[in-house]
Design a protein around this motif. Structure first.
Motif, mmCIF file in Angstrom:
data_model
loop_
_atom_site.group_PDB
_atom_site.id
_atom_site.type_symbol
_atom_site.label_atom_id
_atom_site.label_comp_id
_atom_site.label_asym_id
_atom_site.label_seq_id
_atom_site.Cartn_x
_atom_site.Cartn_y
_atom_site.Cartn_z
ATOM 1 N N GLY A 134 0.830 -1.526 -0.639
ATOM 2 C CA GLY A 134 0.037 0.123 0.024
ATOM 3 C C GLY A 134 0.532 1.483 0.308
ATOM 4 N N LYS A 135 0.113 2.071 -0.549
ATOM 5 C CA LYS A 135 1.434 3.559 -0.520
ATOM 6 C C LYS A 135 0.281 4.515 -0.025
ATOM 7 N N ILE A 136 1.455 5.602 1.322
ATOM 8 C CA ILE A 136 0.155 6.805 1.904
ATOM 9 C C ILE A 136 0.820 7.797 1.186
ATOM 10 N N GLN A 137 0.036 8.789 0.641
ATOM 11 C CA GLN A 137 0.510 10.352 0.429
ATOM 12 C C GLN A 137 0.108 11.460 1.612
ATOM 13 N N ASP A 138 0.051 11.483 2.332
ATOM 14 C CA ASP A 138 0.129 12.577 3.118
ATOM 15 C C ASP A 138 0.324 14.153 2.660
ATOM 16 N N GLU A 139 -0.387 15.575 3.451
ATOM 17 C CA GLU A 139 -0.338 16.608 2.807
ATOM 18 C C GLU A 139 -0.499 16.770 1.794
ATOM 19 N N GLU A 140 -1.422 15.972 1.618
ATOM 20 C CA GLU A 140 -2.262 15.770 0.063
ATOM 21 C C GLU A 140 -4.004 16.052 0.126
ATOM 22 N N LYS A 141 -4.233 17.143 -0.230
ATOM 23 C CA LYS A 141 -5.967 17.455 0.118
ATOM 24 C C LYS A 141 -6.126 16.831 -1.609
ATOM 25 N N VAL A 142 -6.795 16.100 -0.588
ATOM 26 C CA VAL A 142 -8.550 15.684 -2.697
ATOM 27 C C VAL A 142 -9.367 17.513 -2.221
ATOM 28 N N LEU A 143 -9.547 18.004 -4.226
ATOM 29 C CA LEU A 143 -10.297 18.421 -4.545
ATOM 30 C C LEU A 143 -11.365 18.461 -5.144
ATOM 31 N N GLU A 144 -11.445 17.448 -5.693
ATOM 32 C CA GLU A 144 -12.034 16.682 -6.765
ATOM 33 C C GLU A 144 -12.104 15.962 -6.984
ATOM 34 N N ILE A 145 -13.627 15.483 -6.958
ATOM 35 C CA ILE A 145 -13.445 13.349 -7.510
ATOM 36 C C ILE A 145 -14.509 13.457 -9.064
ATOM 37 N N THR A 146 -14.417 13.213 -10.106
ATOM 38 C CA THR A 146 -14.676 13.156 -11.373
ATOM 39 C C THR A 146 -15.119 11.959 -10.792
ATOM 40 N N PRO A 147 -16.455 11.343 -10.731
ATOM 41 C CA PRO A 147 -17.636 10.072 -11.036
ATOM 42 C C PRO A 147 -16.735 9.678 -12.496
ATOM 43 N N GLY A 148 -17.013 7.210 -12.233
ATOM 44 C CA GLY A 148 -16.909 6.957 -13.714
ATOM 45 C C GLY A 148 -16.591 5.800 -13.776
ATOM 46 N N ALA A 149 -17.221 4.667 -14.738
ATOM 47 C CA ALA A 149 -16.118 3.307 -14.812
ATOM 48 C C ALA A 149 -14.377 4.279 -14.132
ATOM 49 N N LEU A 150 -13.645 4.747 -14.319
ATOM 50 C CA LEU A 150 -12.623 5.182 -13.740
ATOM 51 C C LEU A 150 -12.956 6.726 -12.932
ATOM 52 N N ILE A 151 -13.054 6.849 -12.456
ATOM 53 C CA ILE A 151 -12.550 8.054 -10.971
ATOM 54 C C ILE A 151 -11.287 8.746 -11.612
ATOM 55 N N THR A 152 -11.838 10.154 -11.114
ATOM 56 C CA THR A 152 -10.345 10.644 -11.110
ATOM 57 C C THR A 152 -10.730 11.699 -9.668
ATOM 58 N N VAL A 153 -9.102 11.776 -9.773
ATOM 59 C CA VAL A 153 -9.131 12.363 -8.201
ATOM 60 C C VAL A 153 -7.692 12.838 -8.454
ATOM 61 N N ARG A 154 -8.340 13.856 -8.399
ATOM 62 C CA ARG A 154 -7.710 15.434 -8.107
ATOM 63 C C ARG A 154 -7.395 16.176 -6.777
ATOM 64 N N THR A 155 -6.310 15.980 -6.532
ATOM 65 C CA THR A 155 -5.677 16.539 -5.741
ATOM 66 C C THR A 155 -4.889 17.990 -5.357
ATOM 67 N N ASN A 156 -4.251 18.469 -4.299
ATOM 68 C CA ASN A 156 -3.399 19.529 -4.365
ATOM 69 C C ASN A 156 -1.635 19.907 -5.203
ATOM 70 N N LYS A 157 -1.771 18.308 -5.467
ATOM 71 C CA LYS A 157 -0.410 17.976 -5.940
ATOM 72 C C LYS A 157 -0.281 17.116 -7.697
ATOM 73 N N GLY A 158 -1.586 16.349 -8.068
ATOM 74 C CA GLY A 158 -1.752 15.065 -8.423
ATOM 75 C C GLY A 158 -3.292 15.140 -8.778
ATOM 76 N N ARG A 159 -3.254 14.678 -10.313
ATOM 77 C CA ARG A 159 -4.749 13.795 -10.978
ATOM 78 C C ARG A 159 -3.836 12.317 -10.590
ATOM 79 N N TYR A 160 -4.933 11.640 -10.452
ATOM 80 C CA TYR A 160 -4.744 9.812 -10.213
ATOM 81 C C TYR A 160 -6.638 9.103 -10.964
ATOM 82 N N MET A 161 -6.161 8.194 -11.028
ATOM 83 C CA MET A 161 -7.675 7.529 -12.078
ATOM 84 C C MET A 161 -7.827 6.174 -11.243
ATOM 85 N N THR A 162 -8.987 5.948 -10.586
ATOM 86 C CA THR A 162 -9.379 4.948 -9.897
ATOM 87 C C THR A 162 -10.180 3.743 -10.318
ATOM 88 N N LYS A 163 -10.082 2.617 -9.847
ATOM 89 C CA LYS A 163 -11.809 1.651 -10.133
ATOM 90 C C LYS A 163 -12.562 2.741 -9.221
#
Length: 393
Positions: free
Chosen positions: A164-193
């Motif tokens: 497992g990976k832990i990234q702290d001091e990283e605030k979630v700014l936006e979550i875009t729903p979908g079959a693949l979800i986009t999570v945008r933080t103050n440090k980057g963007r990620y895709m997830t199921k």
């Protein structure tokens, strides 16, 4: 852009337990927290919590009982002592309905309990608390204290050992729903199921973006440690919950309010005695609430009534703690409407550590689309249908 099987938002005990459970199921998991871990800004910090087995909701009671076994497994894996069996006393005033309700839950769960009179409590545990005439106590043998800070550290360690990976001091700014979800933080963007939201006192702002506004409010409590007149007297005493505490006139607090106390273990010769009560706050500005002095006055008044032997001596240590109460004092576990791959848990109402390992397991099962091990319908948001009380933040 990094892609994960699941992203968990919130590194407190619920989010961390969910992340750990997912990693145990061989999922590729990212755990995010807006603050540097460990921190004292939320509700999961501090040396000790109580785990009481009997709850008025039988499903949550079963989840709590089963969580003890998972805490014991964590102890073995980490080679760290986390649990201590202390027992617990719940005090109520006439008509004393609460101990009877909890007693019924205990019987259903096969727990050992007894009812004690005021004189029996005073005789068996001198100095535990001064009970008023007519008050009764429910004693639960299978109650534990848990080393909260150490528990979180052990969960994080084992989670990372599983990849497992832990990234702290990283605030979630936006979550875009979908079959693949986009999570945008103050440090980057990620895709997830899948996404698990366990942001504690910051749940309302995130959930409002999905049109969800649970009936809950964030409060700041003042945790006090008092010098024992007889040092170490309470070291082997049970934890107590005092439901005879009365709110100040005109205060219509959301959720339960009660006194509570722990045996002296965190700081030698000091007892943690506080009130599960406090002013509603914005968690981002919790330290500038104008009602903190009022809350301390309420605490001092309670101490004077229930612990007259303490005299007028002020507490030796005062620490802030925030928690999120729901209208009925129970937790909420649910999914975002039309998006079953986004699940959330919020409104722990001071019971976060009680069933955290099983709550984490349930959240993991839910977000993965697996059969859920417990019938959590009674813990869903739907039980508040028609409720008008909502967070103002």
């Amino acid at each position: 852009m990094d892609v994960f099987d699941c992203i968990v938002v919130g590194g407190g005990v619920i989010g961390s337990s969910a992340a750990y459970s997912l990693a145990q199921k061989n999922e590729n998991v990212l755990l995010l927290d807006q603050f540097g871990l460990p921190h004292t800004r939320g509700s999961s910090h501090g040396p000790v919590r109580v785990l009481r087995m009997a709850h008025t909701n039988p499903v949550f009671a079963k989840m709590t009982i089963d969580s003890v076994h998972l805490y014991e497994d964590l102890e073995k894996r980490s080679r760290t002592k986390l649990l201590r069996k202390t027992g617990m006393i719940v005090i109520d005033k006439p008509p004393c309905l609460y101990p009877s309700q909890v007693g019924a839950s205990a019987e259903q769960a096969g727990l050992t309990y007894s009812m004690l009179s005021r004189d029996e409590v005073h005789s068996k545990y001198p100095g535990l608390i001064t009970m008023a005439p007519g008050h009764k106590a429910y004693y639960e043998e299978e109650a534990w204290t848990l080393r909260a800070d150490k528990t979180l550290s052990c969960i994080w360690e084992n989670f990372q050992l599983l990849g497992g990976k832990i990234q702290d001091e990283e605030k979630v700014l936006e979550i875009t729903p979908g079959a693949l979800i986009t999570v945008r933080t103050n440090k980057g963007r990620y895709m997830t199921k899948g996404v698990v939201l366990a942001p504690g006192s910051w749940a309302s702002p995130l959930l409002k973006k999905f049109g969800i506004n649970p009936p809950m409010c964030v409060k700041r409590a003042t945790v006090c440690y008092w010098k024992e007149p007889i040092p170490g007297q309470s070291a082997d005493y049970p934890v107590f919950i005092d439901r005879t505490f009365e709110l100040p006139a005109g205060d219509n607090a959301l959720g339960p309010s009660f006194g509570c106390g722990f045996p002296s273990s965190e700081y030698p010769g000091l007892r943690k005695i506080s009130i599960h009560y406090g002013c509603e706050i914005n968690p981002d500005t919790r330290d500038i609430s104008p009602d903190l002095e009022r809350d301390m006055r309420v605490t001092r008044s309670y101490i004077k009534a229930r612990f007259p032997e303490f005299g007028a001596t002020p507490p030796s240590i005062v620490e802030p703690c925030i928690y999120t109460d729901t209208a009925d004092g129970g937790i909420i576990i649910d999914s975002v409407p039309f998006h079953d791959n986004i699940v959330y848990c919020c409104g722990l109402s001071g019971t976060g550590f009680h069933a955290a390992p099983i709550v984490g397991q349930v959240l993991a099962e839910s977000v993965m689309g697996c059969p859920i091990s417990y019938d959590i319908a009674s813990l869903s948001l739907a039980r508040f249908s028609g409720t008008s009380t909502q967070s103002k933040y």
